[in-house]
Design an enzyme around this catalytic site. Structure first.
Site, PDB file in Angstrom:
ATOM      1  N   LYS A 167      76.266  55.011 -37.746  1.00 44.04           N
ATOM      2  CA  LYS A 167      76.238  53.643 -38.285  1.00 44.04           C
ATOM      3  C   LYS A 167      77.647  53.182 -38.644  1.00 44.04           C
ATOM      4  O   LYS A 167      78.059  52.063 -38.303  1.00 44.04           O
ATOM      5  CB  LYS A 167      75.309  53.581 -39.511  1.00 44.04           C
ATOM      6  CG  LYS A 167      73.827  53.642 -39.146  1.00 44.04           C
ATOM      7  CD  LYS A 167      72.899  53.904 -40.332  1.00 44.04           C
ATOM      8  CE  LYS A 167      71.456  54.062 -39.823  1.00 44.04           C
ATOM      9  NZ  LYS A 167      70.493  54.436 -40.883  1.00 44.04           N
TER      10      LYS A 167
ATOM     11  N   GLN B 119      70.492  56.203 -47.107  1.00 43.40           N
ATOM     12  CA  GLN B 119      69.791  56.888 -46.018  1.00 43.40           C
ATOM     13  C   GLN B 119      68.577  57.651 -46.557  1.00 43.40           C
ATOM     14  O   GLN B 119      68.644  58.329 -47.574  1.00 43.40           O
ATOM     15  CB  GLN B 119      70.768  57.843 -45.302  1.00 43.40           C
ATOM     16  CG  GLN B 119      70.223  58.457 -44.025  1.00 43.40           C
ATOM     17  CD  GLN B 119      69.949  57.451 -42.904  1.00 43.40           C
ATOM     18  OE1 GLN B 119      70.558  56.391 -42.842  1.00 43.40           O
ATOM     19  NE2 GLN B 119      69.033  57.785 -42.028  1.00 43.40           N
TER      20      GLN B 119
ATOM     21  N   ASP C 248      68.145  47.172 -45.074  1.00 42.71           N
ATOM     22  CA  ASP C 248      67.041  47.999 -44.570  1.00 42.71           C
ATOM     23  C   ASP C 248      65.703  47.256 -44.671  1.00 42.71           C
ATOM     24  O   ASP C 248      64.721  47.664 -44.041  1.00 42.71           O
ATOM     25  CB  ASP C 248      66.913  49.274 -45.416  1.00 42.71           C
ATOM     26  CG  ASP C 248      67.566  50.487 -44.780  1.00 42.71           C
ATOM     27  OD1 ASP C 248      67.570  50.570 -43.540  1.00 42.71           O
ATOM     28  OD2 ASP C 248      68.047  51.349 -45.539  1.00 42.71           O
TER      29      ASP C 248
HETATM   30  N1  GUN Z   1      65.913  57.101 -42.203  1.00 49.81           N
HETATM   31  C1  GUN Z   1      65.350  56.940 -40.977  1.00 49.81           C
HETATM   32  N2  GUN Z   1      65.415  55.655 -40.585  1.00 49.81           N
HETATM   33  C2  GUN Z   1      66.053  54.985 -41.584  1.00 49.81           C
HETATM   34  C3  GUN Z   1      66.420  53.618 -41.760  1.00 49.81           C
HETATM   35  O1  GUN Z   1      66.174  52.737 -40.931  1.00 49.81           O
HETATM   36  N3  GUN Z   1      67.060  53.334 -42.916  1.00 49.81           N
HETATM   37  C4  GUN Z   1      67.329  54.279 -43.868  1.00 49.81           C
HETATM   38  N4  GUN Z   1      67.947  53.892 -44.987  1.00 49.81           N
HETATM   39  N5  GUN Z   1      66.979  55.536 -43.746  1.00 49.81           N
HETATM   40  C5  GUN Z   1      66.360  55.894 -42.599  1.00 49.81           C
END
Ligand code: GUN
Length: 287
Positions: free
Chosen positions: A52, A96, A119
């Protein structure tokens, strides 16, 4: 032969749109900024967080990666979120998932300023999704799945869709997007306790698999001519690989692909879309 839906290509299209919007914002003196918080050492999470941040750098976005130890306390995570809420250079905040077990994830999500919740996990954004209020943030992975369906020319209106999985990150928001006005699918959410899962899935014109179990969806789950979106990114041991593992979806691709009209591969399907939609949400937050 089924259509293999190319997530890398569709993600590249989304990111090309993003590049234009970023240039526009920069000409107005605004550089969108994303903060990514990693708590602990989950190996998959480490990879996702790094990719990311790397994507932000490629696109000329400001980004900040904050890593806390696996022993971090709830207060330490709160303190980071509160600092980022106040930071005017940060427009999007992502913690995350999953955090280590001592962390109350729901409480952390509620502490994020909903206007920075790229998110789409904060209750305010969840409510906006349910209310079909487009001012909120839509979770990145299901938004990416919808974009893949559109790119593959899949008609959803009036179709039977079965979402396998009921998570906050994928299953529930995916179901809301499919049933929303404009998409107009008839949606079933199935999960680990669903009786006769294969029978339920076989009704579906569109199956979205988001259970987190390698090769869980087999030929018996799929009607001829269905469209299959595989959200799973599972690591399975593979001694023949240098890394010691390979990635595998929730769908047994070999067994299922020939029955389908279209299917996403793993890797190269939904995965690249998640980051692309995150960048899109970060731009929206900056606007
Ligand atoms: N863990 C797996 N997918 C995601 C996501 O889209 N956002 C976050 N914050 N954690 C994740």
């Amino acid at each position: 032969m089924p259509t293999i839906i190319d997530g890398k290509e569709v993600a590249a299209q989304v990111l090309a749109e993003c590049a234009q919007e970023i240039a526009e914002l920069k000409s107005q003196g605004i550089t969108p900024g994303l903060a990514v918080v990693l708590v602990g050492e989950d190996p998959a999470s480490k990879v996702y967080v790094s990719s990311k941040v790397k994507k932000c750098a490629e696109l000329g976005l400001h980004s900040e990666k904050i890593v806390l130890s696996k022993e971090a306390t709830q207060e330490e995570v709160f303190a980071v979120v509160e600092r980022l809420n106040r930071d005017p250079t940060i427009h999007g905040i992502l913690v995350q998932s999953p955090p280590p077990p001592q962390i109350d994830e729901a409480a952390i999500v509620r502490a994020i300023n909903p206007a920075k919740d790229v998110d789409g996990f904060h209750p305010e954004n969840v409510a906006k999704l349910a209310l079909e209020d487009s001012s909120g943030f839509v979770p990145c992975t299901p938004a990416g799945c919808m974009r893949l369906l559109a790119a593959a020319g899949v008609e959803t209106s009036g179709k039977e869709a079965v979402v396998v999985g009921r998570s906050m990150i994928v299953g529930k928001p995916m179901a809301l997007l499919l049933v929303a006005k404009g998409s107009d699918a008839t949606v079933t959410i199935a999960h680990s306790r669903t009786k006769n899962l294969a029978e339920v899935c076989r009704r579906a014109d569109i199956v979205v698999a988001a259970v987190g179990i390698p090769d869980f969806i087999k030929a018996e789950h799929i009607k001829d001519g269905a469209v299959v979106i595989d959200v799973g990114i599972n690591r399975v041991e593979d001694a023949s690989r240098k890394s010691g593992y390979r990635l595998c979806g929730d769908v047994d691709f070999e067994a299922v692909a020939d029955k389908t009209h279209a299917i996403t591969p793993v890797p190269g399907g939904v995965g690249p879309m998640t980051i692309a939609m995150l960048i899109k949400n970060t731009i929206k937050a900056a606007r």
